[in-house]
Design an enzyme around this catalytic site. Structure first.
Site, PDB file in Angstrom:
ATOM      1  N   HIS A 125      39.652  46.200  42.342  1.00  0.00           N
ATOM      2  CA  HIS A 125      39.791  44.803  41.920  1.00  0.00           C
ATOM      3  C   HIS A 125      38.615  44.367  41.054  1.00  0.00           C
ATOM      4  O   HIS A 125      38.185  43.212  41.115  1.00  0.00           O
ATOM      5  CB  HIS A 125      39.926  43.893  43.153  1.00  0.00           C
ATOM      6  N   TYR A 157      39.277  42.395  49.231  1.00  0.00           N
ATOM      7  CA  TYR A 157      38.842  43.226  48.103  1.00  0.00           C
ATOM      8  C   TYR A 157      37.319  43.224  48.025  1.00  0.00           C
ATOM      9  O   TYR A 157      36.697  42.162  48.099  1.00  0.00           O
ATOM     10  CB  TYR A 157      39.422  42.708  46.797  1.00  0.00           C
ATOM     11  N   GLU A 205      42.967  51.628  41.842  1.00  0.00           N
ATOM     12  CA  GLU A 205      43.492  50.498  41.072  1.00  0.00           C
ATOM     13  C   GLU A 205      42.356  49.666  40.476  1.00  0.00           C
ATOM     14  O   GLU A 205      41.401  49.317  41.171  1.00  0.00           O
ATOM     15  CB  GLU A 205      44.349  49.651  42.032  1.00  0.00           C
ATOM     16  N   HIS A 240      52.312  45.261  37.993  1.00  0.00           N
ATOM     17  CA  HIS A 240      51.746  44.347  38.986  1.00  0.00           C
ATOM     18  C   HIS A 240      52.890  43.603  39.688  1.00  0.00           C
ATOM     19  O   HIS A 240      53.782  43.083  39.008  1.00  0.00           O
ATOM     20  CB  HIS A 240      50.842  43.354  38.246  1.00  0.00           C
ATOM     21  N   GLU A 294      54.445  47.984  42.776  1.00  0.00           N
ATOM     22  CA  GLU A 294      53.838  47.115  43.793  1.00  0.00           C
ATOM     23  C   GLU A 294      54.906  46.120  44.243  1.00  0.00           C
ATOM     24  O   GLU A 294      55.593  45.536  43.420  1.00  0.00           O
ATOM     25  CB  GLU A 294      52.637  46.370  43.200  1.00  0.00           C
ATOM     26  N   ASP A 332      51.963  36.086  43.795  1.00  0.00           N
ATOM     27  CA  ASP A 332      51.941  34.951  42.876  1.00  0.00           C
ATOM     28  C   ASP A 332      52.760  35.218  41.610  1.00  0.00           C
ATOM     29  O   ASP A 332      52.283  35.045  40.495  1.00  0.00           O
ATOM     30  CB  ASP A 332      50.501  34.467  42.566  1.00  0.00           C
TER      31      ASP A 332
HETATM   32 MG    MG Z   1      45.303  44.842  41.995  1.00  0.00          MG
END
Ligand code: MG
Length: 415
Positions: A210, A157, A234, A310, A337, A314
């Site tokens: 990001h 990112y 995004e 999202h 996603e 994680d």
């Molecule tokens: Mg993102």
């Protein structure tokens, strides 16, 4: 006989090296329990403590069927509300209660939300490459798998990965993810120009800023990416700078997706009611679970804003399942996603292979087939937890490095 909460337990496990937090709500009915996700991967012990020391004593003995009432009780109990650790703890219990409700009804959760609007969920995956050629090779592999929506990034990112301070930083600067925003913008525009010229316009492409550049730079990037027909851009601005979205909106036609860091309805209300974004993409456990996510989805529907929850690595398979169940019943669903089957350092050739550890710990993960993810039709969320398997993968506490994002002068930039 009323279904009472008898016990609430927290199981922390890291089958693929990421700390996952599972909350198990047990009832007075033999064999009837629910599972939910409270994963805050970088602060897992705090969530565990909130559940064990505060939510369990608050809830044991109460009626497990009263999800809305119990959600309000948990939300208001600490007086101060909407913190990320607190919300994850509440989410774990909330999802578990929906899981119990589904099991009691003998129905998958999407049925409790009104039933399906679609049979499967189109998902977007994440394609990386160190340069245009490598990225296009990876895009081709995803296309062969049936993927129709793809997030394309080059070199991490913002174009940076964690490392020592570069020579351009002041002497003595600490390590970090060093970013050069001007170079990143130039490279990203060139990248999308190259991708479109090689693969054409059929595939829906996403790019994630990001939050790693200044808002005025995000505006320039958005305008320059317009010719390449992005499905959305995004998180173009940091959480703290969402007022800039009004300016962004006024000057570019690029579709905007924002919100994976949101915790609090005050953060999204105006963005939706003033139609300043096209996709709301909160992290469901981060806002307190399925109960607030369903309210948000229905609120967004009134304003023509679509969902793109999202769905990173994680979060546990329980959270991925929660996303999918809400998506199935949402008329204003946009895209999901999906990284539910990826280990932290995945390589694409592994994607069709078994993800042994994760799937053994969490039998029932929704399945990806040819571009779509399908929930199973088991009652509740449809995902179980094998506690014996989970115990084989203890969580570790480490200092998180990837969030130490720095500008050229070594000052911190939101990660
Ligand atoms: Mg993102």
């Amino acid at each position: 006989m009323a279904v009472k909460i008898e016990d609430i337990r927290v199981i922390c496990t890291a089958p693929e090296g990421i700390n996952l937090v599972v909350i198990k709500v047990e009832t007075n009915q033999p064999g009837l329990y629910g599972l939910g996700c409270g994963t805050f991967a970088y602060r897992h012990l705090i969530v565990k403590q909130i559940v064990e020391e505060y939510l369990k004593p608050l809830l044991v003995g109460r009626d497990a069927e009263n999800i809305e009432g119990l959600w309000q009780l948990m939300h208001q109990n600490a007086y101060w509300r909407n913190g990320p650790a607190e919300n994850n703890a509440i989410s774990g219990v909330d999802m578990a209660l929906w899981d119990i409700k589904g099991k009691m009804a003998g129905m998958p959760c999407y049925q409790l939300f009104g039933g399906k609007c679609r049979e499967g969920i189109p998902v977007y995956r994440h394609a990386e490459g160190s340069d245009l050629s490598e990225l296009c090779e990876n895009i081709e592999k995803f296309r062969e798998m049936g993927i129709t929506h793809l997030r394309c990034q080059c070199g991490g990112y913002g174009g940076g990965c964690y490392g020592e301070a570069p020579a351009t930083a002041p002497a003595g600067s600490p390590g970090g993810v060093y970013l050069d925003s001007r170079r990143y913008i130039r490279d990203t525009v060139k990248l999308f120009e190259g991708i479109r010229s090689r693969i054409g316009y059929e595939m829906a492409l996403v790019h994630d800023v990001h939050e790693r550049i200044a808002p005025i730079e995000a505006l320039r990037l958005a305008k320059e990416l317009e010719p390449f027909d992005l499905f959305f851009l995004e998180d173009p601005v940091p959480l703290e700078q969402i007022d800039w979205l009004k300016i962004l909106r006024g000057q570019t036609s690029i579709p905007i997706a924002q919100g994976e860091l949101f915790n609090n309805p005050a953060e999204w209300k105006r963005l939706i009611s003033e139609r300043l974004i096209d996709f709301i993409r909160v992290h469901i456990s981060q806002i307190g679970g399925i109960t607030p996510a369903r309210k948000l989805q229905i609120f967004a529907e009134q304003f023509g804003v679509r969902t793109a929850w999202h769905g990173p690595g994680d979060m546990s398979p329980l959270a991925h399942a929660a996303n999918i169940h809400v998506d199935l019943a949402a008329p204003n669903f946009g895209v999901q996603e999906w990284s539910g089957i990826e280990p932290p350092n995945f390589v694409i050739q592994d994607l069709k292979g078994p993800h042994g550890a994760l799937l053994e710990v969490f039998p029932g993960l929704p399945e990806y087939r040819d571009g779509y993810v399908y929930a199973n039709d088991k009652p509740g969320l449809g995902v179980d937890l094998d506690e014996k398997e989970a115990a084989k993968y203890p969580c570790e506490n480490t200092v998180t490095l990837w969030t130490q994002t720095r500008l050229r002068d070594g000052g911190l930039q939101t990660p």
